[in-house]
Design a protein around this motif. Structure first.
Motif, PDB file in Angstrom:
ATOM      1  N   MET A  20      -6.506 -19.826  -1.395  1.00 62.16           N
ATOM      2  CA  MET A  20      -5.072 -19.852  -1.689  1.00 62.16           C
ATOM      3  C   MET A  20      -4.747 -18.910  -2.840  1.00 62.16           C
ATOM      4  N   ALA A  21      -5.517 -19.059  -3.927  1.00 66.99           N
ATOM      5  CA  ALA A  21      -5.259 -18.217  -5.100  1.00 66.99           C
ATOM      6  C   ALA A  21      -5.511 -16.747  -4.764  1.00 66.99           C
ATOM      7  N   TYR A  70      -5.394 -15.222  -1.921  1.00 72.69           N
ATOM      8  CA  TYR A  70      -4.416 -14.704  -0.978  1.00 72.69           C
ATOM      9  C   TYR A  70      -3.124 -14.295  -1.683  1.00 72.69           C
ATOM     10  N   VAL A  71      -2.652 -15.212  -2.530  1.00 75.68           N
ATOM     11  CA  VAL A  71      -1.421 -14.917  -3.261  1.00 75.68           C
ATOM     12  C   VAL A  71      -1.620 -13.684  -4.142  1.00 75.68           C
ATOM     13  N   LEU A  72      -2.761 -13.631  -4.821  1.00 79.41           N
ATOM     14  CA  LEU A  72      -3.009 -12.524  -5.743  1.00 79.41           C
ATOM     15  C   LEU A  72      -3.196 -11.214  -4.997  1.00 79.41           C
ATOM     16  N   TYR A 115       0.763 -10.614  -2.697  1.00 75.70           N
ATOM     17  CA  TYR A 115       2.114 -10.785  -3.217  1.00 75.70           C
ATOM     18  C   TYR A 115       2.223 -10.106  -4.563  1.00 75.70           C
ATOM     19  N   ARG A 116       3.376  -9.447  -4.756  1.00 74.00           N
ATOM     20  CA  ARG A 116       3.612  -8.831  -6.062  1.00 74.00           C
ATOM     21  C   ARG A 116       4.463  -9.776  -6.886  1.00 74.00           C
ATOM     22  N   PHE A 117       4.017 -10.092  -8.080  1.00 71.33           N
ATOM     23  CA  PHE A 117       4.850 -10.897  -8.983  1.00 71.33           C
ATOM     24  C   PHE A 117       4.391 -10.630 -10.409  1.00 71.33           C
ATOM     25  N   PRO A 118       5.255 -10.870 -11.376  1.00 72.62           N
ATOM     26  CA  PRO A 118       4.873 -10.619 -12.765  1.00 72.62           C
ATOM     27  C   PRO A 118       3.687 -11.507 -13.149  1.00 72.62           C
ATOM     28  N   HIS A 161       5.740 -18.655   4.616  1.00 79.91           N
ATOM     29  CA  HIS A 161       4.625 -18.032   3.895  1.00 79.91           C
ATOM     30  C   HIS A 161       3.335 -18.834   4.091  1.00 79.91           C
TER      31      HIS A 161
END
Lengths: 303, 301, 469
Positions: free
Chosen positions: B116-117, B119-121, B124-127, B205
């Motif tokens: 999960m971690a 995949y998101v990292l 996905y782009r996020f601050p 998502h």
């Protein structure tokens, strides 16, 4: 959509991060703090001593010896494991009597991979006990009696200060090669066949294909393996603690940093001093990993 | 991208591209045979080096202490099955059970949270993305020893010393860095087209992750899954300090070795090793087929 | 427990702000409130009387942890029965383990230690550290209390028990077992061959040659643990130069390891090695392996302590008579042949923060009764520090010969403490001995290596120096 996206990101990250913060980051930060104290580890009181522990470290002959031994393992083990694993992977690939390339097993490649991989499923203390007994230094030890039959003299192995560290290195390599062989093999099987086809059309032989196509495409896997093995070589506590006399071997030939941390932190009642060693080990690892990732960085090959 | 499925024994791909006659066969049969023999000699050599110590340990479990050291190469006079009874009396069964419970819980949770971690990292782009990623990656550089004493207090304050849940959570936390690091690289390489198609179909998502991405990441999951099973099963330091009253197998073996140093009962120690090894090896032999298939099938381009 | 608890609470609250308590101040505070005598400790609560000098609460549970090593833990179960007889309502929790440190350190750190600990074995807690940080209950009242058999306890013990338990003027440890060190041999074999343990070094070499000619290695040692060979080497050095030799070493005096007697003993050991009198491969054996070979008559002598016979019980042949011989005298020795190192070991402690300190002290008082001590000797074949407790027992060859040697040595027996006092120095010293025993260093190099380790220890800011006069 965007709003949902952030909720999703937070939702997916919150649990892993929370666990990580509680069990890894917080003790880690505390350890940095303890390294500046004279905490014994068996009493809740301690004083702040600044950098005194680090000063003592530079004069601690035993610790310096441990650092030296760790460096030997750090260089020797990843190198030996990766070279051997690649060599065996290569043999498995080109040794086949059949036609074609890519992952073409020699006959019985399944068995070889099965056998090579076996040590991986045994826990480290189990391996340590087995090898400690096999390398029994008396003439009736398994290896010694075998060597005598072949006409060689016996040896002290783990009891010999010149050999003990190499015995540890050997057991580390012995236990790790199989896994990396399987890993490299799996990575090879993910290489698209048409790349090989193209190489063959160009008239490249098996060896050339292996070096010019397979290895570059495996580079990412090799690099990851390298870092992982280096970390393994820095933290050989279980093997050394169970297998070598002392523990730490004859003349401290197999003394390693993790053993020193355990000894000082628990046996000698110097948790603060041990934390300072841990901090040194931490920076050590950081530097090594940075150097390795930099040294082995190459263009990513997209396919 | 295309998914090619192969048979387990590294045979021909089911979707072999058409082969033009006469290409790719540079050497004659003689060269092949030479290479073939050499390969087998080398590979058999290493196999022997791996299997002999293992087999010897199994044999030592039915010998007396005197035979183990006196005549290492011979079969025992009488098979000492009583070694096993003594080993079992020393608690090996319980150690094994503790290990299985902790590793099962630990690996399942590690795989889930780690992917999960990662995949998101990875996608996905996020601050703060890089910061979180490097935080995890830094964990790999992390000598467990540095934190062991403070960690003890953390676990104690949670009331989880010598408990399954305590060990599981700690195992997961310490397995996350490498899992995230590894899966992150893997998710990066997955093609975006399939995910985009799924979004078009109205997947959420999370839906895309569980229904599309995870199945596609199976080879990666398997590799890292093996890493984690091995790592957690072999974990010795963490349980040694955090679970003194509920020893896992690795600890149990070390404890037995320590106690037999006073008792001198090598036969029982090797029986304990055998009890520790055999179930794992049996599981491995069964599991290995799936690993092989998993690693060689559904390969992505 | 009033004060210690406030302490840990306060410490917990002020984690961020560092509370620094001088170890001595904190220590005396802790031990002051935890020592027996029934004054003001909540854990006491019982009335003090002649029968119950520490004011044990009759129904307070007692938590006992025993190191289950060479001596086993059956003797402790017997002592617990005696305690139970006295306090039928007390629930006793018994644990016999080998990994004392791994299991108890967490409990010390969390302020929840057991009431009585036999802190021994390879995995023992750092005793000097516990002592210096006020973690141990003062046992002085115990030593001053009335013995169950009458008389002051202090007067019923071998003086080495007092000396070994003394940390900075307070007795914090009860070392229970009397350990006698020397060279051990099988009397049955020696009688059969007509051999006698030699008194002088020259005779020893002659004997060794004869033994070697018979196809037996004259000497084996537990090479994995150089402690053992260290023991006989130090023995010979002390006999040669007198007890001052080890007193200087214990006090970390400069050049203590370079004393001529130490060097001479080192040369003697090298001689044994170079003449081929050592069992081949003995450097890599642990104690069980080497002792088993000795039981099989592959070697004639082996260094060890009086626990040896019990440790080898399962392995030794029926007619094997484990017997101790003093180490031989080098030319010009000051002490007589019949003297040896006698130490008090099996360190029993009562943690200052134990829930039932009086109970722990009472348990130790029961151990120190004639009944408790003779049972220990009966079960383990090892003498205790209680004088005369083994009398009248049908002693095994080992126990009998060890008791005789203790008597014969009398005031000439000695002990040394550097291993207990300076645990970080121990691996360095043992390493030097291991190298010496393997013949890989010269006597001078060996002395220099030991001295270097001692100087490092003396310089270390976290080591508390102790002196012996």
């Amino acid at each position: 959509m965007r709003h949902g996206q952030y909720r999703f990101i937070v939702g997916f990250l919150v649990l892993p991060l929370a666990l990580y913060a509680i069990f890894v980051i917080s003790p880690f930060v505390q350890a940095f703090y303890y390294s500046l104290t004279n905490w014994t580890g068996v009493s809740p009181q301690f004083d702040f001593v600044g950098l005194q522990n680090f000063q003592t470290l530079t004069q601690d002959s035993l610790f310096l010896r441990a650092v030296r031994n760790n460096l030997v393992l750090l260089v020797g083990m990843p190198l030996a494991v990766i070279l051997l694993a690649l060599f065996y992977a290569f043999l498995l690939n080109v040794g086949g009597a059949g036609s074609g390339v890519g992952v073409r097993g020699v006959r019985g490649s399944g068995f070889y991979k099965l056998a090579f991989f076996l040590p991986q499923v045994l826990s480290v203390p189990v391996i340590a006990v087995i090898w400690a007994v096999i390398l029994d230094p008396t003439p009736t030890g398994l290896v010694n009696s075998a060597m005598r039959r072949v006409g060689f003299g016996g040896s002290g192995w783990l009891a010999d200060p010149n050999l003990a560290l190499y015995c540890v290195l050997w057991v580390l390599v012995w236990g790790s090669v199989g896994f990396y062989l399987v890993l490299f093999n799996a990575a090879m099987s993910s290489i698209p066949r048409d790349i090989y086809e193209a190489a063959l059309i160009d008239g490249a032989g098996r060896v050339a294909t292996f070096f010019r196509v397979t290895i570059p495409l495996l580079w990412d896997t090799i690099q990851t393996s390298w870092v992982y093995l280096a970390i393994l070589a820095l933290d050989v506590y279980a093997l050394v603690a169970v297998m070598t006399p002392g523990p730490g071997g004859p003349a401290n030939a197999t003394q390693v940093i993790s053993l020193q941390i355990a000894q000082n932190g628990f046996q000698f009642g110097r948790a603060g001093y041990a934390s300072a060693m841990g901090v040194v080990l931490f920076f050590f690892t950081l530097i090594i990993a940075a150097i390795m990732l930099r040294a082995t960085r190459r263009q990513r090959i997209e396919y | 991208m295309a998914v090619t499925t192969r048979t387990g024994d590294a045979g021909q791909p089911t979707t072999a591209p058409p082969r033009r006659p006469g290409d790719g066969r540079r050497t004659g049969r003689a060269g092949d045979v030479g290479v073939n023999v050499f390969s087998h000699v080398v590979l058999v050599g290493w196999s022997v080096m791996v299997l002999v110590p293992f087999a010897w340990a199994l044999l030592a479990s039915v010998k007396t202490s005197g035979e183990i050291f006196g005549s290492p190469w011979s079969l025992p006079e009488v098979f000492q099955w009583s070694n096993f009874a003594r080993a079992w009396d020393k608690g090996v069964g319980q150690y094994l059970l503790n290990s299985v419970i902790v590793v099962t819980g630990g690996v399942v949770l590690t795989m889930l949270l780690g992917s999960m971690a990662a995949y998101v990292l990875a996608r996905y782009r996020f601050p703060g993305n890089r910061l979180v990623y490097y935080l995890f990656a830094a964990g790999m550089m992390f000598p467990v020893f540095l934190a062991i004493v403070p960690l003890f207090f953390v676990v104690q304050n949670l009331g989880m010393l010598s408990t399954y849940q305590g060990l599981i959570l700690v195992y997961v936390a310490y397995s996350l860095p490498f899992t995230v690091f590894f899966m992150h690289a893997f998710f990066k390489t997955l093609p975006t087209s399939v995910a985009e198609a799924a979004f078009m179909d109205g997947c959420s998502h999370a839906g895309v992750f569980f229904r599309v991405m995870l199945p596609m990441a199976k080879p990666g999951l398997l590799s890292i899954g093996i890493f984690n099973v091995i790592g957690q099963f072999n974990q010795f330091v963490l349980p040694q300090f955090l679970s003194p009253e509920k020893p896992v197998l690795a600890q149990g073996i070390a404890t037995l070795l320590a106690s037999q140093r006073y008792e001198g009962d090598w036969g029982a120690l090797f029986a304990a090793l055998t009890i520790a090894m055999v179930p794992v090896v049996v599981v491995y032999l069964l599991f290995y087929r799936q690993v092989q298939a998993g690693l060689t099938s559904g390969t992505l381009k | 427990m009033g004060t210690p608890n406030q302490y840990s609470r306060r410490l917990f609250l002020q984690r961020a702000v560092l509370v620094s308590v001088a170890a001595a101040g904190g220590g005396s505070l802790l031990t002051g409130c935890a020592s027996g005598g029934g004054g003001g400790t909540e854990s006491g609560g019982g009335e003090t009387s002649a029968e119950n000098p520490f004011g044990v609460q009759a129904d307070a549970p007692l938590d006992v942890v025993i190191f289950k090593g060479g001596y086993g833990d059956d003797y402790a179960k017997f002592h617990e029965e005696l305690y139970k007889k006295k306090f039928p309502n007390a629930e006793i929790k018994h644990a016999g383990i080998t990994d004392i440190r791994q299991q108890l350190q967490p409990r010390f750190n969390s302020g929840n230690p057991p009431d009585v600990i036999d802190n021994s074995g390879a995995e023992q807690l750092p005793l000097a550290t516990l002592a210096d940080t006020g973690q141990l209950a003062d046992l002085t009242p115990l030593f001053d209390a009335e013995s169950i058999d009458g008389g002051k306890i202090r007067d019923t013990l071998n003086p080495v028990a007092i000396e070994a338990g003394d940390y900075g003027g307070k007795i914090l440890v009860l070392n229970y077992a009397l350990e006698v060190y020397g060279l051990w041999y099988d009397k049955t074999l020696f009688d059969q061959k007509g051999w006698q343990p030699a008194e002088t070094w020259d005779d020893f070499l002659t004997l060794a040659e004869e033994i070697k000619g018979d196809g037996i290695a004259p000497m084996a040692h537990q090479g994995k643990y150089p402690y053992y060979i260290q023991q006989v080497t130090m023995d010979m050095a002390v006999k040669h130069g007198g007890v001052e030799v080890v007193k200087a070493i214990d006090s970390l005096e400069p050049n203590a390891w370079k004393h001529p007697s130490v060097k001479m003993a080192a040369e003697a050991l090298l001689e044994i090695k170079s003449k081929g009198y050592m069992l081949q491969g003995t450097e890599g054996l642990d104690h069980i392996q080497s002792q088993t070979r000795w039981n099989e008559h592959k070697a004639a002598f082996i260094p060890s302590g009086s626990w040896l016979e019990n440790e080898q019980k399962k392995v030794a042949p029926e007619d094997f008579a484990t017997t101790v011989a003093p180490t031989p005298l080098m030319d010009g020795s000051k002490l007589p042949f019949q003297s040896t190192r006698v130490s008090a070991a099996e360190a029993f402690i009562v943690p200052a923060k134990a829930k039932n300190v009086p109970g722990g002290q009472e348990y130790l008082r029961i151990m120190l009764s004639k009944e408790g001590a003779s049972k220990f000797t009966e079960l383990t074949a090892a003498p205790t520090v209680v004088t005369g407790a083994g009398e009248g027992l049908d002693l095994t060859p080992a126990a009998a010969s060890a008791s005789e040697l203790v008597k014969a040595g009398g005031d000439n027996n000695w002990n040394y403490y550097f291993f207990v006092w300076y645990s970080p120095m121990r691996p360095k010293i043992e390493t030097a001995f291991g190298e010496l025993a393997a013949g890989r260093v010269t006597a001078d190099e060996f002395c220099a290596a030991c001295q270097k380790a001692a100087d490092e220890t003396a310089k270390d800011p976290q080591t508390k120096k102790r002196t012996r006069s």
